[in-house]
Write a protein that holds these residues in place. Sequence first.
Motif, PDB file in Angstrom:
ATOM      1  N   ALA A  78       0.835  -1.211   0.000  1.00  0.00           N
ATOM      2  CA  ALA A  78       0.000   0.000   0.000  1.00  0.00           C
ATOM      3  C   ALA A  78       0.858   1.245   0.000  1.00  0.00           C
ATOM      4  O   ALA A  78       1.968   1.253   0.531  1.00  0.00           O
ATOM      5  N   TRP A  79       0.326   2.329  -0.570  1.00  0.00           N
ATOM      6  CA  TRP A  79       1.003   3.626  -0.548  1.00  0.00           C
ATOM      7  C   TRP A  79       0.103   4.687   0.083  1.00  0.00           C
ATOM      8  O   TRP A  79       0.430   5.856   0.124  1.00  0.00           O
ATOM      9  N   GLY A  80      -1.045   4.277   0.625  1.00  0.00           N
ATOM     10  CA  GLY A  80      -1.978   5.176   1.302  1.00  0.00           C
ATOM     11  C   GLY A  80      -2.904   4.367   2.191  1.00  0.00           C
ATOM     12  O   GLY A  80      -2.735   3.154   2.358  1.00  0.00           O
ATOM     13  N   SER A 121       6.541   7.774  -1.749  1.00  0.00           N
ATOM     14  CA  SER A 121       7.822   7.695  -1.035  1.00  0.00           C
ATOM     15  C   SER A 121       7.747   6.769   0.171  1.00  0.00           C
ATOM     16  O   SER A 121       8.770   6.330   0.672  1.00  0.00           O
ATOM     17  N   LYS A 122       6.527   6.472   0.617  1.00  0.00           N
ATOM     18  CA  LYS A 122       6.337   5.568   1.750  1.00  0.00           C
ATOM     19  C   LYS A 122       5.351   4.482   1.351  1.00  0.00           C
ATOM     20  O   LYS A 122       4.299   4.756   0.779  1.00  0.00           O
ATOM     21  N   LEU A 123       5.726   3.242   1.646  1.00  0.00           N
ATOM     22  CA  LEU A 123       4.890   2.087   1.349  1.00  0.00           C
ATOM     23  C   LEU A 123       4.697   1.276   2.620  1.00  0.00           C
ATOM     24  O   LEU A 123       5.461   1.415   3.578  1.00  0.00           O
ATOM     25  N   THR A 124       3.701   0.420   2.587  1.00  0.00           N
ATOM     26  CA  THR A 124       3.483  -0.539   3.663  1.00  0.00           C
ATOM     27  C   THR A 124       3.291  -1.902   3.025  1.00  0.00           C
ATOM     28  O   THR A 124       2.464  -2.057   2.130  1.00  0.00           O
ATOM     29  N   LEU A 125       4.058  -2.883   3.466  1.00  0.00           N
ATOM     30  CA  LEU A 125       3.898  -4.263   3.041  1.00  0.00           C
ATOM     31  C   LEU A 125       3.231  -4.999   4.196  1.00  0.00           C
ATOM     32  O   LEU A 125       3.747  -4.980   5.317  1.00  0.00           O
ATOM     33  N   ALA A 126       2.072  -5.605   3.944  1.00  0.00           N
ATOM     34  CA  ALA A 126       1.307  -6.249   5.010  1.00  0.00           C
ATOM     35  C   ALA A 126       1.084  -7.724   4.698  1.00  0.00           C
ATOM     36  O   ALA A 126       0.608  -8.075   3.614  1.00  0.00           O
ATOM     37  N   PHE A 127       1.439  -8.573   5.670  1.00  0.00           N
ATOM     38  CA  PHE A 127       1.170 -10.007   5.610  1.00  0.00           C
ATOM     39  C   PHE A 127       0.153 -10.338   6.693  1.00  0.00           C
ATOM     40  O   PHE A 127       0.265  -9.871   7.825  1.00  0.00           O
ATOM     41  N   ASN A 128      -0.830 -11.147   6.355  1.00  0.00           N
ATOM     42  CA  ASN A 128      -1.887 -11.551   7.290  1.00  0.00           C
ATOM     43  C   ASN A 128      -2.492 -10.347   8.009  1.00  0.00           C
ATOM     44  O   ASN A 128      -2.520 -10.290   9.243  1.00  0.00           O
ATOM     45  N   PRO A 129      -2.987  -9.366   7.236  1.00  0.00           N
ATOM     46  CA  PRO A 129      -3.533  -8.164   7.855  1.00  0.00           C
ATOM     47  C   PRO A 129      -4.677  -8.511   8.817  1.00  0.00           C
ATOM     48  O   PRO A 129      -5.498  -9.375   8.540  1.00  0.00           O
ATOM     49  N   GLY A 140       0.483 -11.634  11.950  1.00  0.00           N
ATOM     50  CA  GLY A 140       0.340 -10.391  11.208  1.00  0.00           C
ATOM     51  C   GLY A 140       1.659  -9.642  11.223  1.00  0.00           C
ATOM     52  O   GLY A 140       2.269  -9.465  12.279  1.00  0.00           O
ATOM     53  N   VAL A 141       2.110  -9.246  10.060  1.00  0.00           N
ATOM     54  CA  VAL A 141       3.383  -8.526   9.943  1.00  0.00           C
ATOM     55  C   VAL A 141       3.153  -7.327   9.032  1.00  0.00           C
ATOM     56  O   VAL A 141       2.670  -7.479   7.908  1.00  0.00           O
ATOM     57  N   THR A 142       3.501  -6.141   9.526  1.00  0.00           N
ATOM     58  CA  THR A 142       3.397  -4.923   8.746  1.00  0.00           C
ATOM     59  C   THR A 142       4.789  -4.294   8.694  1.00  0.00           C
ATOM     60  O   THR A 142       5.393  -4.049   9.736  1.00  0.00           O
ATOM     61  N   ILE A 143       5.244  -4.034   7.477  1.00  0.00           N
ATOM     62  CA  ILE A 143       6.593  -3.493   7.289  1.00  0.00           C
ATOM     63  C   ILE A 143       6.492  -2.120   6.630  1.00  0.00           C
ATOM     64  O   ILE A 143       6.097  -2.013   5.464  1.00  0.00           O
TER      65      ILE A 143
END
Length: 149
Positions: A78-80, A121-129, A140-143
Motif C-alpha cells: 500500500a502507498w496510502g 515515497s512511503k509504502l506498507t507491506l502487510a502479511f496476514n492483515p 500479522g506482519v506490517t513493514i
Amino acid sequence: MLKSLVVVLALLLPASTFAQERSHDIAGGQVSVPLGLTVQVKSVTVGEDATKVRLLASFDSGQTNFINLNDEEDAYLAWGESEQERIFMRQIADNKWMRISSGQSMEGDLVFPGVIPADASKLTLAFNPGNASDDTSAPGVTIPLEIAQ
C-alpha cells in the motif's frame, strides 16, 4: 511507406526500450516479531504492469513448527490508507500460503500486479492483515518502507 517502417522498427525493438523499470533502495525495511520471524525487504522494483518486492524471511521458533505469511487474507503493498491505494500479491504457485518451517529461510521476488505511483515515497507491506503478531499459525506482519527516489 514511412509509417510501415516505423511500425516494423517498433516491433523489432525490445519492450524494455519503451518501458523502463524503476528500482528503489529501501530505508529500514526489516521487522521481527517475537514468534521468531524476521522479514527483510531488500528492494522494490516498479515495472510497466507489476511491482516486485525482493524479500528475505527467516523463521526460528520453539513455539510452532511452521507459519504462513499469506494465509486467509492476501498480502498487499500500500502507498496510502484507502483500499484503492493498494495492490495485492500474486500467489506463489508452489507455496500459496508462503509457508516457512522453523529453522528455514525464504528469499525471492514477490509479484504485485499493478504499479505504485511514481511519487510514492512511503509504502506498507502487510502479511496476514488483521492478525496479531504473535499468532502461531499466521502472524500479522506490517513493514513500513521508505523508498529512495
